[in-house]
Design a protein around this motif. Structure first.
Motif, PDB file in Angstrom:
ATOM      1  N   ASP A  74       0.816  -1.218   0.000  1.00  0.00           N
ATOM      2  CA  ASP A  74       0.000   0.000   0.000  1.00  0.00           C
ATOM      3  C   ASP A  74       0.848   1.265   0.000  1.00  0.00           C
ATOM      4  O   ASP A  74       0.306   2.377   0.048  1.00  0.00           O
ATOM      5  CB  ASP A  74      -0.958   0.009   1.204  1.00  0.00           C
ATOM      6  CG  ASP A  74      -2.148  -0.907   0.997  1.00  0.00           C
ATOM      7  OD1 ASP A  74      -2.780  -0.821  -0.072  1.00  0.00           O
ATOM      8  OD2 ASP A  74      -2.430  -1.736   1.883  1.00  0.00           O
ATOM      9  N   ASP A  75       2.170   1.095  -0.062  1.00  0.00           N
ATOM     10  CA  ASP A  75       3.046   2.279  -0.148  1.00  0.00           C
ATOM     11  C   ASP A  75       2.786   3.006  -1.465  1.00  0.00           C
ATOM     12  O   ASP A  75       2.626   2.387  -2.521  1.00  0.00           O
ATOM     13  CB  ASP A  75       4.516   1.868  -0.101  1.00  0.00           C
ATOM     14  CG  ASP A  75       4.941   1.380   1.274  1.00  0.00           C
ATOM     15  OD1 ASP A  75       4.068   1.288   2.162  1.00  0.00           O
ATOM     16  OD2 ASP A  75       6.136   1.063   1.451  1.00  0.00           O
ATOM     17  N   GLU A  76       2.755   4.318  -1.388  1.00  0.00           N
ATOM     18  CA  GLU A  76       2.479   5.116  -2.582  1.00  0.00           C
ATOM     19  C   GLU A  76       3.509   4.865  -3.680  1.00  0.00           C
ATOM     20  O   GLU A  76       3.189   4.848  -4.870  1.00  0.00           O
ATOM     21  CB  GLU A  76       2.441   6.602  -2.215  1.00  0.00           C
ATOM     22  CG  GLU A  76       1.765   7.470  -3.269  1.00  0.00           C
ATOM     23  CD  GLU A  76       0.302   7.090  -3.478  1.00  0.00           C
ATOM     24  OE1 GLU A  76      -0.178   7.236  -4.628  1.00  0.00           O
ATOM     25  OE2 GLU A  76      -0.355   6.646  -2.522  1.00  0.00           O
ATOM     26  N   GLU A  77       4.775   4.661  -3.285  1.00  0.00           N
ATOM     27  CA  GLU A  77       5.832   4.403  -4.255  1.00  0.00           C
ATOM     28  C   GLU A  77       5.547   3.130  -5.053  1.00  0.00           C
ATOM     29  O   GLU A  77       5.797   3.065  -6.264  1.00  0.00           O
ATOM     30  CB  GLU A  77       7.179   4.260  -3.540  1.00  0.00           C
ATOM     31  CG  GLU A  77       8.344   3.926  -4.469  1.00  0.00           C
ATOM     32  CD  GLU A  77       9.598   3.542  -3.711  1.00  0.00           C
ATOM     33  OE1 GLU A  77      10.604   3.222  -4.379  1.00  0.00           O
ATOM     34  OE2 GLU A  77       9.579   3.558  -2.465  1.00  0.00           O
ATOM     35  N   ILE A  78       5.013   2.129  -4.375  1.00  0.00           N
ATOM     36  CA  ILE A  78       4.709   0.857  -5.027  1.00  0.00           C
ATOM     37  C   ILE A  78       3.524   1.015  -5.962  1.00  0.00           C
ATOM     38  O   ILE A  78       3.548   0.589  -7.127  1.00  0.00           O
ATOM     39  CB  ILE A  78       4.421  -0.233  -3.977  1.00  0.00           C
ATOM     40  CG1 ILE A  78       5.615  -0.409  -3.036  1.00  0.00           C
ATOM     41  CG2 ILE A  78       4.043  -1.545  -4.644  1.00  0.00           C
ATOM     42  CD1 ILE A  78       6.896  -0.782  -3.729  1.00  0.00           C
ATOM     43  N   ASN A  81       4.163   3.087  -9.190  1.00  0.00           N
ATOM     44  CA  ASN A  81       5.048   2.460 -10.182  1.00  0.00           C
ATOM     45  C   ASN A  81       4.609   1.053 -10.565  1.00  0.00           C
ATOM     46  O   ASN A  81       5.426   0.239 -10.999  1.00  0.00           O
ATOM     47  CB  ASN A  81       6.480   2.423  -9.649  1.00  0.00           C
ATOM     48  CG  ASN A  81       7.100   3.792  -9.551  1.00  0.00           C
ATOM     49  OD1 ASN A  81       7.244   4.482 -10.553  1.00  0.00           O
ATOM     50  ND2 ASN A  81       7.446   4.208  -8.345  1.00  0.00           N
ATOM     51  N   PHE A  82       3.341   0.759 -10.417  1.00  0.00           N
ATOM     52  CA  PHE A  82       2.830  -0.562 -10.773  1.00  0.00           C
ATOM     53  C   PHE A  82       2.522  -0.609 -12.277  1.00  0.00           C
ATOM     54  O   PHE A  82       1.942   0.333 -12.802  1.00  0.00           O
ATOM     55  CB  PHE A  82       1.547  -0.840  -9.969  1.00  0.00           C
ATOM     56  CG  PHE A  82       0.978  -2.201 -10.198  1.00  0.00           C
ATOM     57  CD1 PHE A  82       1.491  -3.303  -9.549  1.00  0.00           C
ATOM     58  CD2 PHE A  82      -0.085  -2.389 -11.079  1.00  0.00           C
ATOM     59  CE1 PHE A  82       0.957  -4.568  -9.763  1.00  0.00           C
ATOM     60  CE2 PHE A  82      -0.621  -3.641 -11.292  1.00  0.00           C
ATOM     61  CZ  PHE A  82      -0.099  -4.741 -10.634  1.00  0.00           C
ATOM     62  N   PRO A  83       2.884  -1.686 -12.972  1.00  0.00           N
ATOM     63  CA  PRO A  83       3.699  -2.843 -12.581  1.00  0.00           C
ATOM     64  C   PRO A  83       5.179  -2.486 -12.426  1.00  0.00           C
ATOM     65  O   PRO A  83       5.599  -1.362 -12.690  1.00  0.00           O
ATOM     66  CB  PRO A  83       3.490  -3.825 -13.730  1.00  0.00           C
ATOM     67  CG  PRO A  83       2.275  -3.378 -14.448  1.00  0.00           C
ATOM     68  CD  PRO A  83       2.264  -1.884 -14.286  1.00  0.00           C
ATOM     69  N   GLU A  84       5.980  -3.506 -12.081  1.00  0.00           N
ATOM     70  CA  GLU A  84       7.353  -3.300 -11.608  1.00  0.00           C
ATOM     71  C   GLU A  84       8.256  -2.579 -12.592  1.00  0.00           C
ATOM     72  O   GLU A  84       9.104  -1.773 -12.193  1.00  0.00           O
ATOM     73  CB  GLU A  84       7.966  -4.660 -11.253  1.00  0.00           C
ATOM     74  CG  GLU A  84       9.425  -4.558 -10.856  1.00  0.00           C
ATOM     75  CD  GLU A  84      10.001  -5.894 -10.432  1.00  0.00           C
ATOM     76  OE1 GLU A  84      11.118  -5.885  -9.927  1.00  0.00           O
ATOM     77  OE2 GLU A  84       9.347  -6.927 -10.621  1.00  0.00           O
TER      78      GLU A  84
END
Length: 437
Positions: A74-78, A81-84
Motif C-alpha cells: 500500500d506504499d504510494e511508491e509501489i 510504479n505498478f507494474p514493476e
C-alpha cells in the motif's frame, strides 16, 4: 459466429443466383457460380482466422516477483510504479524496445496484490496505474498483452497453486478477471489483448483427474463477458506447455477471437542452470553450453561432473540420489547437438500438429515465453551471451518456421536480454540473434 453467418448468406445467395440465371447460357452461369463460390470461400477463411489483435515479435516486461513483501503493497511508491518495470523507466526506454524491432510487449500483472488483503482504494489505484502503463506503452508504439501473471509459490497466500485448488479463491479470481477486463474495455482492441491466467500448474499428470479444461471454460467466459471485442490469450495446463496445450479441445471455447499460447524452455537443463527455485538438480548446474558440443565431449562431461560433486556435497542427504538421477536423465537428452535441437523443436511440433488438427491459423498460436538464464540472483556465474544468443536464435527459427508469433522472457531479471537491469540497454549479441529470420 460471424464466419457461420457469412457462409449462410453465401449459400442463400448461391441458390438465388441459380434460380435467377436459368435462362442464361450454361457457360456464363457456371463461370459466375464458380467465381461467386470462390469469393465466399475467401471471405469465410479470412474471417475464421482473424483476431482483433495481431502480433509478431515481442518481449516480456519485468514481473512482480522481485518487488517488496506484502506489508509494503500500500506504499504510494509501489502503487504509483505498478507494474514493476515502471521503476526507473521512461518513454525513451520503451521506445527503444520498438526501435529494436519488437512490435508488442507482454505485461505481467500480479493478481495477488489485487486479492490479498486489498482495500477498494488499493484496487482503484492499481487499475489506474495499470491503464497509465498501457497508455505509455501505446505512446511508445507498442501493442500490449496484459498478462495476469500468477506466481506458483507455496510460500504465498495467493498464487497459482492456491487459485487452481481452492474453489472459493478461484471464484474471487474470476471476479477479478471481470474487473480487470472491464477496466481494459476502454482500450483499443487492435492494440491491447488480455491473458487472464499465466502457467496453470495442473494437469501435468493425466492419470490424475484433469482440472484445467473445465476451469478454462469458466475463465474464458469471465474474460469474454467483460471484454466482448478484445482478443483473449489462453493456454493449456502443465505450466502452459505445448504438452498442456494439446490436451485442450478448443471447440469448448468456440471463439475465433482467441490466440492460443504455449511456453517453452526446452532443453530445460540448459535454460535453467543455477536456478535454485526450481526445486530440482538445476540449482547445482553451471556452465553447460549451447550448443552442447561447444566445449567438446570432454568439457561437456566435466561440467556435469562438477554438478554431481555439488549435489553430493551440498544437497540434503535424503535427496541426493533423486537429484543425481534427475541430472543424469536430463543430461542424456542433450548428449550432443542433434539431441538438443530435437528436444528444442519437440514442443513446436506438438503445437503445430494441434493447430492443424483443429484448423487454427499459425498466427493464432503464440510462443508466450522462452529464454535462457543470464545469471541467477545471488550467484556469480554469468552465462556467456554467445551461448544464450545461439539458443534463442534456434528457438526463434523454430517459431518462425511454423508461423508462430513469440515473446522472449524477458526484458530484465535473471533471464534479462539487456546488459544490466538499471540501464535497459539491449545486449547487442542477443538482439541480433532475435532478429534472425
Amino acid at each position: 459466429m460471424f464466419s457461420l453467418m457469412v457462409l449462410f448468406f453465401c449459400r442463400v445467395g448461391g441458390h438465388f443466383v441459380q434460380t435467377r440465371m436459368e435462362d442464361v447460357k450454361e457457360l456464363a452461369f457456371r463461370l459466375f457460380h464458380v467465381l461467386f463460390a470462390f469469393a465466399c470461400l475467401l471471405v469465410t477463411v479470412a474471417t475464421a482466422s482473424t483476431t482483433a489483435f495481431t502480433m509478431h515479435r515481442g518481449v516480456n516486461l519485468d514481473p512482480w516477483v522481485t518487488w517488496p513483501l506484502p506489508e509494503r503493497w500500500d506504499d504510494e511508491e509501489i502503487l504509483t510504479n505498478f507494474p514493476e518495470w515502471r521503476r526507473n523507466t521512461g518513454l525513451e526506454d520503451l521506445q527503444a524496445i520498438r526501435k529494436a524491432g519488437f512490435d508488442f510487449v507482454r505485461m505481467p500483472v500480479d493478481p495477488a496484490i489485487f486479492l490479498q488483503d486489498a482495500s477498494e482504494e488499493r484496487v482503484r489505484k492499481l487499475l489506474a496505474a495499470m491503464l497509465r502503463s498501457i497508455d505509455l506503452l501505446h505512446k511508445a508504439g507498442l501493442k500490449v498483452v496484459v498478462d495476469m501473471h500468477t506466481i506458483p509459490s507455496d510460500k504465498r497466500k495467493i498464487g497459482t497453486n492456491q487459485i487452481s485448488s481452492d474453489p472459493a479463491l478461484f471464484a474471487r479470481y474470476l471476479d477479478l478477471v471481470g474487473r480487470l477486463g472491464r477496466a481494459l474495455s476502454i482500450t483499443d482492441p487492435a492494440l491491447t489483448a488480455f491473458e487472464p491466467f499465466n502457467e496453470p500448474v495442473v494437469d501435468c499428470d493425466l492419470a490424475v483427474y484433469p482440472k484445467w479444461s473445465a476451469l478454462l471454460v469458466q475463465l474464458h467466459a469471465a474474460a469474454r463477458n467483460a471484454l466482448p471485442n478484445h482478443t483473449l490469450v489462453l493456454s493449456g495446463g502443465c505450466w502452459a506447455s505445448a504438452y498442456g496445450l494439446i490436451q485442450i479441445n478448443p471447440t469448448t471455447v468456440a471463439d475465433d477471437n482467441v490466440i492460443w499460447t504455449f511456453h517453452s524452455y526446452e532443453p530445460y537443463i540448459l535454460t535453467h542452470q543455477g536456478a535454485g527455485w526450481t526445486g530440482d538438480a538445476m540449482a547445482y548446474v553451471e556452465g553447460l553450453p549451447y550448443p552442447p558440443d561447444r566445449l567438446g565431449e570432454e568439457g561437456f562431461h566435466e561440467v556435469l561432473e562438477e554438478a554431481r560433486h555439488r549435489i553430493e556435497k551440498q544437497a540434503p542427504e535424503d535427496k541426493r540420489k533423486a537429484l543425481l538421477n534427475n541430472l543424469n536423465e536430463m543430461a542424456d537428452g542433450i548428449a550432443d547437438d542433434a539431441k538438443a535441437l530435437a528436444r528444442l523443436n519437440e514442443p513446436f511440433d506438438q503445437a503445430d500438429a494441434w493447430s492443424r488438427q483443429y484448423n487454427i491459423a499459425p498466427e493464432r498460436i503464440y510462443l508466450g515465453e522462452f529464454g535462457m538464464i543470464r545469471q541467477e540472483y545471488g550467484k556469480n556465474f554469468l552465462m556467456p551471451a554467445e551461448w544464450r544468443a545461439a539458443y534463442m536464435k534456434d528457438v526463434v527459427a523454430a517459431a518462425n518456421k511454423r508461423g508462430f508469433p513469440w515473446s522472449v522472457w524477458s526484458w530484465g531479471g535473471a533471464f534479462g536480454i539487456t546488459l544490466a537491469d538499471d540501464k535497459r540497454v539491449f545486449d547487442p549479441v542477443i538482439l541480433e540473434a532475435l532478429k534472425a529470420e
